[in-house]
Each structure stands twice: as structure tokens, then as C-alpha cells.
Motif scaffolding. Sequence first.
Motif, PDB file in Angstrom:
ATOM      1  N   LEU A  21     -14.434  -2.166   1.455  1.00  0.00           N
ATOM      2  CA  LEU A  21     -13.001  -2.274   1.729  1.00  0.00           C
ATOM      3  C   LEU A  21     -12.436  -3.665   1.466  1.00  0.00           C
ATOM      4  CD1 LEU A  21     -12.224  -0.029   4.832  1.00  0.00           C
ATOM      5  CD2 LEU A  21     -12.021   0.464   2.393  1.00  0.00           C
ATOM      6  N   ALA A  22     -13.301  -4.679   1.406  1.00  0.00           N
ATOM      7  CA  ALA A  22     -12.775  -6.024   1.121  1.00  0.00           C
ATOM      8  C   ALA A  22     -12.108  -6.057  -0.257  1.00  0.00           C
ATOM      9  CB  ALA A  22     -13.880  -7.065   1.243  1.00  0.00           C
ATOM     10  N   PRO A  23     -12.820  -5.753  -1.350  1.00  0.00           N
ATOM     11  CA  PRO A  23     -12.130  -5.740  -2.643  1.00  0.00           C
ATOM     12  C   PRO A  23     -11.154  -4.575  -2.789  1.00  0.00           C
ATOM     13  CG  PRO A  23     -14.419  -5.054  -2.905  1.00  0.00           C
ATOM     14  CD  PRO A  23     -14.281  -5.545  -1.499  1.00  0.00           C
ATOM     15  N   LEU A  24     -11.522  -3.407  -2.274  1.00  0.00           N
ATOM     16  CA  LEU A  24     -10.667  -2.233  -2.480  1.00  0.00           C
ATOM     17  C   LEU A  24      -9.308  -2.385  -1.809  1.00  0.00           C
ATOM     18  CD1 LEU A  24     -10.068   0.570  -3.511  1.00  0.00           C
ATOM     19  CD2 LEU A  24     -11.425   1.510  -1.620  1.00  0.00           C
ATOM     20  N   ASP A  25      -9.262  -3.002  -0.630  1.00  0.00           N
ATOM     21  CA  ASP A  25      -7.963  -3.175   0.041  1.00  0.00           C
ATOM     22  C   ASP A  25      -7.013  -4.033  -0.780  1.00  0.00           C
ATOM     23  OD1 ASP A  25      -7.998  -1.552   2.247  1.00  0.00           O
ATOM     24  OD2 ASP A  25      -8.887  -3.048   3.564  1.00  0.00           O
ATOM     25  N   THR A  26      -7.548  -5.025  -1.492  1.00  0.00           N
ATOM     26  CA  THR A  26      -6.657  -5.835  -2.334  1.00  0.00           C
ATOM     27  C   THR A  26      -6.102  -5.002  -3.484  1.00  0.00           C
ATOM     28  OG1 THR A  26      -8.332  -6.701  -3.888  1.00  0.00           O
ATOM     29  CG2 THR A  26      -8.072  -7.874  -1.793  1.00  0.00           C
ATOM     30  N   VAL A  27      -6.899  -4.045  -3.973  1.00  0.00           N
ATOM     31  CA  VAL A  27      -6.420  -3.143  -5.021  1.00  0.00           C
ATOM     32  C   VAL A  27      -5.335  -2.222  -4.460  1.00  0.00           C
ATOM     33  CG1 VAL A  27      -7.093  -1.344  -6.665  1.00  0.00           C
ATOM     34  CG2 VAL A  27      -8.649  -3.255  -6.205  1.00  0.00           C
ATOM     35  N   ILE A  28      -5.586  -1.667  -3.285  1.00  0.00           N
ATOM     36  CA  ILE A  28      -4.585  -0.809  -2.637  1.00  0.00           C
ATOM     37  C   ILE A  28      -3.278  -1.562  -2.437  1.00  0.00           C
ATOM     38  CG2 ILE A  28      -4.013   0.343  -0.455  1.00  0.00           C
ATOM     39  CD1 ILE A  28      -6.982   1.159  -0.273  1.00  0.00           C
ATOM     40  N   ASN A  29      -3.370  -2.795  -1.955  1.00  0.00           N
ATOM     41  CA  ASN A  29      -2.160  -3.586  -1.700  1.00  0.00           C
ATOM     42  C   ASN A  29      -1.344  -3.808  -2.963  1.00  0.00           C
ATOM     43  OD1 ASN A  29      -2.992  -3.840   0.967  1.00  0.00           O
ATOM     44  ND2 ASN A  29      -3.782  -5.911   0.722  1.00  0.00           N
ATOM     45  N   THR A  30      -2.014  -4.223  -4.031  1.00  0.00           N
ATOM     46  CA  THR A  30      -1.269  -4.565  -5.243  1.00  0.00           C
ATOM     47  C   THR A  30      -0.780  -3.318  -5.986  1.00  0.00           C
ATOM     48  OG1 THR A  30      -1.233  -6.065  -7.138  1.00  0.00           O
ATOM     49  CG2 THR A  30      -3.203  -4.732  -6.864  1.00  0.00           C
ATOM     50  N   PHE A  31      -1.383  -2.160  -5.723  1.00  0.00           N
ATOM     51  CA  PHE A  31      -0.885  -0.894  -6.269  1.00  0.00           C
ATOM     52  C   PHE A  31       0.324  -0.380  -5.486  1.00  0.00           C
ATOM     53  CE2 PHE A  31      -4.447  -0.551  -9.052  1.00  0.00           C
ATOM     54  CZ  PHE A  31      -4.256   0.532  -9.897  1.00  0.00           C
ATOM     55  N   GLY A  32       0.710  -1.084  -4.425  1.00  0.00           N
ATOM     56  CA  GLY A  32       1.853  -0.662  -3.622  1.00  0.00           C
ATOM     57  C   GLY A  32       1.492   0.182  -2.425  1.00  0.00           C
ATOM     58  N   GLY A  33       0.188   0.283  -2.118  1.00  0.00           N
ATOM     59  CA  GLY A  33      -0.253   1.089  -0.985  1.00  0.00           C
ATOM     60  C   GLY A  33      -0.311   0.294   0.306  1.00  0.00           C
ATOM     61  N   ARG A  34      -0.552   0.987   1.399  1.00  0.00           N
ATOM     62  CA  ARG A  34      -0.685   0.366   2.725  1.00  0.00           C
ATOM     63  C   ARG A  34      -1.386   1.359   3.652  1.00  0.00           C
ATOM     64  NH1 ARG A  34       5.757   0.630   4.647  1.00  0.00           N
ATOM     65  NH2 ARG A  34       6.158   2.679   3.705  1.00  0.00           N
ATOM     66  N   TRP A  35      -1.988   0.848   4.719  1.00  0.00           N
ATOM     67  CA  TRP A  35      -2.685   1.705   5.685  1.00  0.00           C
ATOM     68  C   TRP A  35      -1.697   2.426   6.591  1.00  0.00           C
ATOM     69  CZ3 TRP A  35      -8.101   2.278   6.987  1.00  0.00           C
ATOM     70  CH2 TRP A  35      -8.952   1.692   6.046  1.00  0.00           C
ATOM     71  N   PHE A  36      -0.670   1.714   7.024  1.00  0.00           N
ATOM     72  CA  PHE A  36       0.347   2.282   7.914  1.00  0.00           C
ATOM     73  C   PHE A  36       1.716   1.788   7.459  1.00  0.00           C
ATOM     74  CE2 PHE A  36      -3.511   1.681  10.454  1.00  0.00           C
ATOM     75  CZ  PHE A  36      -3.682   2.934  11.036  1.00  0.00           C
ATOM     76  N   ASP A  37       2.753   2.613   7.678  1.00  0.00           N
ATOM     77  CA  ASP A  37       4.100   2.106   7.433  1.00  0.00           C
ATOM     78  C   ASP A  37       4.560   1.310   8.649  1.00  0.00           C
ATOM     79  OD1 ASP A  37       5.029   3.870   9.402  1.00  0.00           O
ATOM     80  OD2 ASP A  37       5.903   5.293   7.973  1.00  0.00           O
ATOM     81  N   ASP A  38       5.785   0.822   8.628  1.00  0.00           N
ATOM     82  CA  ASP A  38       6.237  -0.063   9.707  1.00  0.00           C
ATOM     83  C   ASP A  38       6.430   0.648  11.041  1.00  0.00           C
ATOM     84  OD1 ASP A  38       8.406   1.357   8.823  1.00  0.00           O
ATOM     85  OD2 ASP A  38       9.748  -0.364   8.634  1.00  0.00           O
ATOM     86  N   LYS A  39       6.247   1.965  11.066  1.00  0.00           N
ATOM     87  CA  LYS A  39       6.339   2.738  12.311  1.00  0.00           C
ATOM     88  C   LYS A  39       4.951   3.246  12.736  1.00  0.00           C
ATOM     89  CE  LYS A  39      10.869   2.535  12.250  1.00  0.00           C
ATOM     90  NZ  LYS A  39      11.601   1.653  13.189  1.00  0.00           N
ATOM     91  N   TRP A  40       3.902   2.706  12.145  1.00  0.00           N
ATOM     92  CA  TRP A  40       2.522   3.087  12.423  1.00  0.00           C
ATOM     93  C   TRP A  40       2.193   4.517  12.003  1.00  0.00           C
ATOM     94  CZ3 TRP A  40      -1.238  -0.241  13.097  1.00  0.00           C
ATOM     95  CH2 TRP A  40      -0.956  -1.503  13.639  1.00  0.00           C
ATOM     96  N   ASN A  41       2.916   5.037  11.011  1.00  0.00           N
ATOM     97  CA  ASN A  41       2.541   6.311  10.421  1.00  0.00           C
ATOM     98  C   ASN A  41       1.463   6.051   9.375  1.00  0.00           C
ATOM     99  OD1 ASN A  41       4.533   8.107  11.717  1.00  0.00           O
ATOM    100  ND2 ASN A  41       6.021   6.866  10.592  1.00  0.00           N
TER     101      ASN A  41
END
Length: 450
Positions: free
Chosen positions: A204-224
Motif C-alpha cells: 500500500l505504500a507505493p500503491l496509495d501514491t498511485v491511487i492518489n495521483t489517479f484521483g482516488g481516495r479512501w474516503f470522501d470528506d463525509k467518511w463515505n
Amino acid sequence: MLRKLGVCTAAAGLLVTAGCSGAGSLGTSANEVTIALVSNSQMTDAQKLSPEFEKANPGVKLKFISLSENQARAKITMSTAMGGSQFDVAMISNFETPQWAKDGWLLNLSDYAKNTPGYDLDDFIPSLRDSLSYEGNMYSVPFYGESSFLMYRKDIFQQAGITINPDPSYQPTWQEVAGWADKLKTSNRAGICLRGKPGWGEILAPLDTVINTFGGRWFDDKWNAQLNSPQVKNAVNFYVDTIKKSGELGASSTGFQECANLFGQGQTAMWYDATSAVSVLEDPKTYPDLVGKIGYLPAPIVEKPNSGWLYTWALGIPKAAKNPDGAWKFISWMTSKEYMKLVGEKLGWARVPPGSRTSTYTQLPQYEAISKSYGPLTLQSITNATPNKPTVQPVPYTGVQFVGIPEFQDLGTRVSQQISAAIAGQQSVDAAMDQSQKYAEVVGKSYQEK
């Protein structure tokens, strides 16, 4: 107590032999300092040099407990959470520090530092200093810091006819990197090495940076929870497809150390990972054939610039430490400007712990000379990391390659297992992310109810 028990239960799954009470005789004495370290190469160097500390501090005896990363996290977390006095010095990171400071598990180190002549808190790279602080005070101090970048074999690129844009501001895209990897792979060499081993601190260390730059996120600003969103699925599919098409064999069990070995031995043309890898790769004693052959580029991007992570192994003092003053003496030695110079003089300048102090890059001419190809980019990557704004869209959490909440240790591990199974061909990425979404929804709901 409920939260402490929850932490202890989660950690127990990683290390069943450690007791949550932190009890157990370690043969401590009034002048003994017990230090729990992760068994990485830089920490092994500190143990080798520790007689220098004992010589300068007669009467103080150091006792090291060196553990693998997963073991260290489990044992240190359990002892500290339950108020144990097992350790005087604990190696933790910017994931644990602000959370544990908020919970009152750590001593405030700012006053210790201010009262230590020449220690110079302001010399620590600001992004690291902030990541180890809570309400304006530092609760651990960095031993080394890292971001992430792309490492590549210049000679292999040249042989393949691949030319890198020479513009200093150039940031490669992930699509470019995947294209290079496809062109560079051979029957006995991977085009790129990417971690696939389960673990929130592994794949998840490298993969999370890929998710972030692809426009992804774990939760939206309402914790969905957002792990089955198109952006996240696109990122994970890209990562998994790149590994399957051009990556290393057995990737589902490949972590940092395995990728380091493959890259060092010429079995992969590229490697995207921690900037701290240079301490091993650029050491002529370890890989003499690699010296001068490695090129470095910023973390690849898609939508979000400056996609590199921010991480530091740091040293803190648990609230119940038996010898806090002795602990600080050791911590201030191991994280000092003088220690950086000592490592260079005794073990070689490539072995200097990178990425913690600005002075390492501006006041050590020997290190500056040997790190011209990677030092400035390391400093730039750490400085430009954005843990307080890690994603394209707003999020309620901090952290680039992790989600800065206590539940992430368990959530991240579960999600990583699903993705590793997809890399191994045991299930599809869609199935992995749909199951991961269910895990994340449970955590998100707990924050929505607060």
C-alpha cells in the motif's frame, strides 16, 4: 481502556508472543536504556556505532531490541498503549506519533531538544518536523526521512534507446513509465519492480501514491468509503496490470527488500520506491557495479503533482519509560548532526541516514559530493510532499501512503491482502476492491457516528 484493548487486540494478530501489559523482566538497571529498533540497515549501523555513545556517556548501558518492521510495530504498540515500561526509546513513525501524542502515550520532546546545546530542531526538514508534531510540539524526532521516486538503470535505458526528458522540472507520468517497462522487459529481466507483498506498509505504500495521483481516495470528506470508485479501481487495475505485463515474477510476495535485491542484481530495469533505498544501492561496498549507473526521477504522476509519499522512522519516549533522561541522551546522539558525520567517517558517506536534516545536504561536503544524482531530488521530494492534502479531492484524513487513523493498521492490512490476491491471479481487481469497500465502510461508519 476500550481503545487500548482494541489496539492491543489488533497488534496481537501480528505478534502473539508479546504481552499487552508490557511486563516482563528485561534485567533493567537505573543507568540502562532499553531501545526498540526496526532491523533496517541504518538502524544496524547505529548499533555498530553505539560504543561511541557509551564512551562519551560512561555508566550508561544501552540494550537494543531489534525487530522486523511488523514485529516492532506490534510489540511497541502494545507496550506503549498499555502504559508499559518495557522500552525507554521506541522507534515509531509519522503514522503513530501524532495519534499517540494526542492519546498521551508519549513524552513531549520539544523541551528536551531546546535544552540540548547545538541540537537544532529547526534543522529538521519542515515537512518531517510537522508530521512528528502535535499542537506545535514534537513527540518524536526523525532518524531518517524518505519520500518516493523512480530509480532506473541509465545503461539499460541507453541500450533500449529510451531518452529521458532533461528538463529539471520534468515529472514522468505513470503511463510513460508503463510504456518504458514494457519495452525494457526481457526473458530474464523485469521492466519494473513494484511491491506486491501484503501489508499496509508494504504494497500500500507505493500503491496509495498511485491511487492518489489517479484521483482516488479512501474516503470522501463525509467518511463515505470510496474504494470501489472508478478512480480507485482504475489506479489499482493499472498497478496490477503493469506488474503482470512487465513486473517481477512472484510479485505477490515481493516487498521493499526483495525489490532492492532484484534492482541491485540487475534483474529489473526500474524500481519505484523509497528514496532511502540509496543508502544500500549507492554503497560501493554493497553494489560496486551499480555506482554511477542509477538515474532518479520524481514520483510518477497522472492528475496530482508531487505524488511522492512522506515517511520517517523516528525515535520517541513512551510516557512510562523508566529512564527518560537517559533515553533522550541516546536519542539526541542518534539524531544529531554529529552522528551523521560519524556515520560518514566510520562507515562510508553513502551510509549517512538520508532525509532528516537539511544540514546533511548543505553542510557535509563529502555527502553532497557522493549524492549529486539523488540528494537534491530526495530533499525536494520530502519538502514537496503533501500529507495534509494527499488527494485531488478533499478528504478528512492526512497521510500520503497511509490513512492517518488508528484503524488503518488493520484496515490497510486487510485491503492489501485482497490486492495481493489479485496480483497472484486468485481473484479480479474488481472483486478485491468490492470486498475492500466493505471493510472501509465499517471504519467510515464509525467516524460518521462520532
